[in-house]
Design a protein around this motif. Structure first.
Motif, PDB file in Angstrom:
ATOM      1  N   ASP A  54       0.659  -0.842   0.029  1.00 42.55           N
ATOM      2  CA  ASP A  54       0.049  -0.112   0.012  1.00 42.55           C
ATOM      3  C   ASP A  54       0.739   1.140   0.482  1.00 42.55           C
ATOM      4  O   ASP A  54       0.293   2.290  -0.982  1.00 42.55           O
ATOM      5  CB  ASP A  54      -0.939   0.079   0.953  1.00 42.55           C
ATOM      6  N   ASP A  55       1.884   1.059   1.019  1.00 44.27           N
ATOM      7  CA  ASP A  55       2.860   2.550   0.889  1.00 44.27           C
ATOM      8  C   ASP A  55       3.492   3.089  -0.735  1.00 44.27           C
ATOM      9  O   ASP A  55       3.854   4.323  -1.089  1.00 44.27           O
ATOM     10  CB  ASP A  55       4.276   2.287   2.357  1.00 44.27           C
ATOM     11  N   SER A  69       2.067   6.411  -9.889  1.00 40.11           N
ATOM     12  CA  SER A  69       0.831   6.902  -9.930  1.00 40.11           C
ATOM     13  C   SER A  69       0.732   5.156 -11.006  1.00 40.11           C
ATOM     14  O   SER A  69      -0.688   4.670 -11.065  1.00 40.11           O
ATOM     15  CB  SER A  69       0.860   7.812 -10.710  1.00 40.11           C
ATOM     16  N   GLY A  70       1.382   5.166 -11.899  1.00 42.26           N
ATOM     17  CA  GLY A  70       1.500   3.911 -13.380  1.00 42.26           C
ATOM     18  C   GLY A  70       0.743   2.409 -12.774  1.00 42.26           C
ATOM     19  O   GLY A  70      -0.591   1.638 -12.955  1.00 42.26           O
ATOM     20  N   ARG A  71       1.806   1.866 -11.476  1.00 45.18           N
ATOM     21  CA  ARG A  71       2.036   0.913 -10.776  1.00 45.18           C
ATOM     22  C   ARG A  71       0.819   1.362 -10.363  1.00 45.18           C
ATOM     23  O   ARG A  71      -0.383   0.266 -10.094  1.00 45.18           O
ATOM     24  CB  ARG A  71       3.106   0.308  -9.805  1.00 45.18           C
ATOM     25  N   GLY A  91       2.643   6.260  -2.821  1.00 44.18           N
ATOM     26  CA  GLY A  91       3.927   7.015  -3.012  1.00 44.18           C
ATOM     27  C   GLY A  91       5.135   6.881  -1.905  1.00 44.18           C
ATOM     28  O   GLY A  91       6.041   7.858  -1.367  1.00 44.18           O
ATOM     29  N   ASP A  92       4.594   6.054  -0.919  1.00 38.91           N
ATOM     30  CA  ASP A  92       5.605   6.195   0.374  1.00 38.91           C
ATOM     31  C   ASP A  92       6.564   5.413   0.476  1.00 38.91           C
ATOM     32  O   ASP A  92       7.734   5.921   1.348  1.00 38.91           O
ATOM     33  CB  ASP A  92       4.467   6.566   2.407  1.00 38.91           C
ATOM     34  N   GLY A  93       6.295   4.358  -0.062  1.00 42.11           N
ATOM     35  CA  GLY A  93       7.895   3.513  -0.245  1.00 42.11           C
ATOM     36  C   GLY A  93       8.794   3.799  -1.318  1.00 42.11           C
ATOM     37  O   GLY A  93       8.622   4.737  -2.091  1.00 42.11           O
ATOM     38  N   SER A 115       9.628   9.692 -11.034  1.00 44.14           N
ATOM     39  CA  SER A 115       9.056   8.966  -9.824  1.00 44.14           C
ATOM     40  C   SER A 115       7.281   9.064 -10.340  1.00 44.14           C
ATOM     41  O   SER A 115       6.465   7.803  -9.722  1.00 44.14           O
ATOM     42  CB  SER A 115       9.200   9.673  -8.314  1.00 44.14           C
ATOM     43  N   ILE A 116       6.681  10.479 -10.140  1.00 48.75           N
ATOM     44  CA  ILE A 116       4.828  10.543 -10.018  1.00 48.75           C
ATOM     45  C   ILE A 116       4.630   9.505 -10.871  1.00 48.75           C
ATOM     46  O   ILE A 116       3.471   8.593 -11.393  1.00 48.75           O
ATOM     47  CB  ILE A 116       4.731  11.785 -10.327  1.00 48.75           C
TER      48      ILE A 116
END
Lengths: 313, 277
Positions: A94-95, A281-283, A99-101, A276-277
């Motif tokens: 989930d992280d 976000s794709g994944r 975007g936290d991972g 990164s974004i």
């Protein structure tokens, strides 16, 4: 066990889930394993389009197998991380989606062309191999154990990457030129894989003291450059003028820090770079689209006689 | 290995008519497996869990391996991987349109229903090829049959689970309704060559017999799980077997061959023979 006792006992494969380890150790080991597992998943996400784009059936099979291996590595590493009792796999995944991972810098840069694939599969995987080989001596036994299988498969991936690089560099002039351009774009990122040279990593000291890390980033970078600069040259790649790398002649190198874009590196490591974004976000989108399947699985328990509804309503 | 009375021998022993029939049977085997695999790989790093990701990747690689075996058998008749795939026209392919349809993001029910329809058909087709009069087909069929059994179990166990869940069940029903007519195209003829394929014993069942068996098995299993099966459906058009395809195939072929073209390649790389180097 307190921290001092942990440091005193630290050694290769010394600690397992049977040991009563201090929270500081378990958190440090979780951080490393989660980063590593996330990197496997995001590396797989980056390479997956090339299963389709690979220019032969056998290359396609190799890409599909490699991407599958990375998912399998992620699975093993999340399991080794879970066994520390700090975070569940679901929390880590989930992280990663929200975007936290955190994960390796090189997997924040989208790949467009097939000629870029050996930049990951040969150079980045080759760099990762250096680090991973040392982790076979990690003090967290489940981590070291996972590395036995992972290192074997990563060895195959590097051969796959090397084979693609060799083929491209023995191909047409156009292919050679395209690979050289890709190399110049990727080389600084590959150097940054090992972090800043004068890195006083906040996490390193403790991780080294408790045997989670057995080599410094500088040692790993030197080992990588010793092997991979000659290999790059052997296949006909020209080293870019910048970033400047001074060969000390004794198996060590100095990388000129100012030639590398550290603002970009730290933006990447905060998951805030454009790439990164895009990758995260794709994944996330792909994962959200199949949330209904996971919800269904959560509602069911599987018995030996087949699936049954958990609750009769 | 028992041979049939009318054994056709190897590639060099075939008459022109026999070669045409063998080729027609091999091409659809190769194309079906290849494109089914290609679409499966959509789910790599997109499947619902790490475990289901690993399973569907296995299926994809199995099918790619089978495609490689069948294309190799076609190549023994004087073709190349380049001419068959990378430098070919999309309309040269004869796979069923079932396998070329794209997946909508998240439509795992489509993936499973399609796998199920395809795997039942493949099971029947392979049993109709195990006593083929063409030795290469016989031998390769027996190599492949073991793996296909696992694929069928995989699809059936997912359907078992999804049948118990309201939302998943609705999604499965929608996929059945959508895909059933496309699945029927698996049993459409390539042309008048079908008579030769049967007469020469290259395949020991007619397309109608295979289709009837498929309909019976699919109907019985899915009805047993509580789904409605559109048994009065007719095959979708285009059928694929007749070299007519949906636009989705043209897009997929273009994407699949783009690197080969952009690099200016004229050879599809073989690597597996060099494993020991």
């Amino acid at each position: 066990m307190n921290v001092d006792e942990t440091k005193a006992r630290a050694g290769p494969r010394e600690f397992s889930p049977k040991d009563d380890l201090p929270e500081e150790y378990r958190k440090a080991a979780t951080r490393m394993l989660e980063f590593h597992a996330n990197s496997e998943i995001m590396g797989a996400f980056l390479e997956r389009p090339f299963i389709r784009k690979a220019p032969s059936i056998e290359r396609k099979m190799a890409f599909s197998a490699k991407v599958q291996d990375e998912i399998g590595h992620g699975q093993m590493l999340y399991r080794a991380a879970e066994s520390l009792g700090i975070k569940t796999r679901e929390e880590m995944l989930d992280d990663l989606a929200n975007g936290d991972g955190k994960f390796l810098n090189c997997f924040h840069y989208p790949m467009e062309s097939y000629v870029e694939t050996p930049m990951i599969a040969f150079f980045v995987d080759g760099a990762a191999m250096r680090r991973q080989a040392t982790l076979k001596k990690s003090s967290w036994e489940p981590y070291a154990h996972a590395m036995d299988k992972i290192c074997f498969e990563e060895g195959m991936h590097v051969k796959h990457g090397e084979s693609i690089l060799r083929e491209l560099m023995n191909g047409s002039r156009k292919e050679q030129r395209m690979v050289q351009e890709a190399f110049e774009e990727w080389w600084p990122r590959i150097l940054q894989f090992f972090g800043p040279t004068d890195d006083q990593s906040t996490h390193h000291d403790f991780a080294a003291e408790v045997g989670l890390k057995t080599c410094t980033n500088d040692e790993l970078r030197n080992a990588f450059l010793n092997t991979y600069i000659p290999k790059a040259k052997k296949y006909g790649l020209e080293m870019p003028d910048e970033p400047r790398i001074r060969d000390n002649g004794d198996g060590t190198y100095e990388v000129v820090e100012d030639d590398l874009d550290w603002d970009e590196f730290f933006t990447v490591s905060q998951n805030e770079y454009d790439g990164s974004i895009e990758q995260i976000s794709g994944r996330r989108q792909a994962q959200e689209a199949v949330q209904w399947v996971r919800d269904m699985m959560d509602d069911q328990t599987t018995t030996n006689s087949g699936p049954q509804s958990q609750a009769a309503d | 290995m028992a041979t049939t009375e009318s054994d056709l021998g190897g590639p060099a022993d075939l008459s022109e008519e026999e070669q045409r029939a063998v080729e027609a049977q091999l091409l659809r085997l190769a194309d079906d497996e290849f494109i089914q695999a290609e679409r499966y790989t959509f789910w790599q790093v997109r499947a619902p869990t790490l475990e289901s990701d690993l399973s569907i990747s296995n299926n994809a690689q199995d099918e790619l391996g089978h495609a490689r075996l069948w294309y190799d058998a076609v190549q023994q008749l004087g073709y190349s991987e380049e001419s068959l795939i990378y430098e070919s026209d999309p309309s040269d392919f004869q796979h069923s349109t079932l396998v070329e349809l794209p997946f909508a993001e998240g439509d795992w029910a489509d993936a499973i229903v399609r796998a199920y329809f395809y795997d039942v058909a493949e099971d029947i087709r392979l049993s109709a090829l195990e006593n083929s009069s063409y030795e290469i087909i016989r031998n390769r069929t027996s190599r492949i049959q073991g793996e296909e059994g696992y694929h069928l179990e995989h699809a059936e166990s997912w359907l078992d689970r999804m049948a118990l869940d309201d939302e998943a069940g609705e999604r499965v029903q929608a996929a059945i309704d959508e895909l059933y007519p496309y699945a029927l195209t698996l049993f459409e003829p390539v042309g008048d060559v079908e008579n030769d394929i049967e007469r020469l014993g290259i395949r020991t069942m007619t397309l109608d017999e295979m289709r009837t068996e498929w309909e019976t098995r699919v109907d019985s299993f899915l009805t047993g799980l509580g789904f409605d099966v559109p048994t009065d459906a007719t095959p979708a058009t285009p059928a694929g077997r007749d070299n007519e395809h949906t636009d989705h195939w043209h897009d997929l072929h273009d994407e699949m061959t783009a690197s080969y073209r952009n690099l200016g390649r004229d050879k599809a790389t073989l690597i597996m023979a060099d494993d020991d180097e």
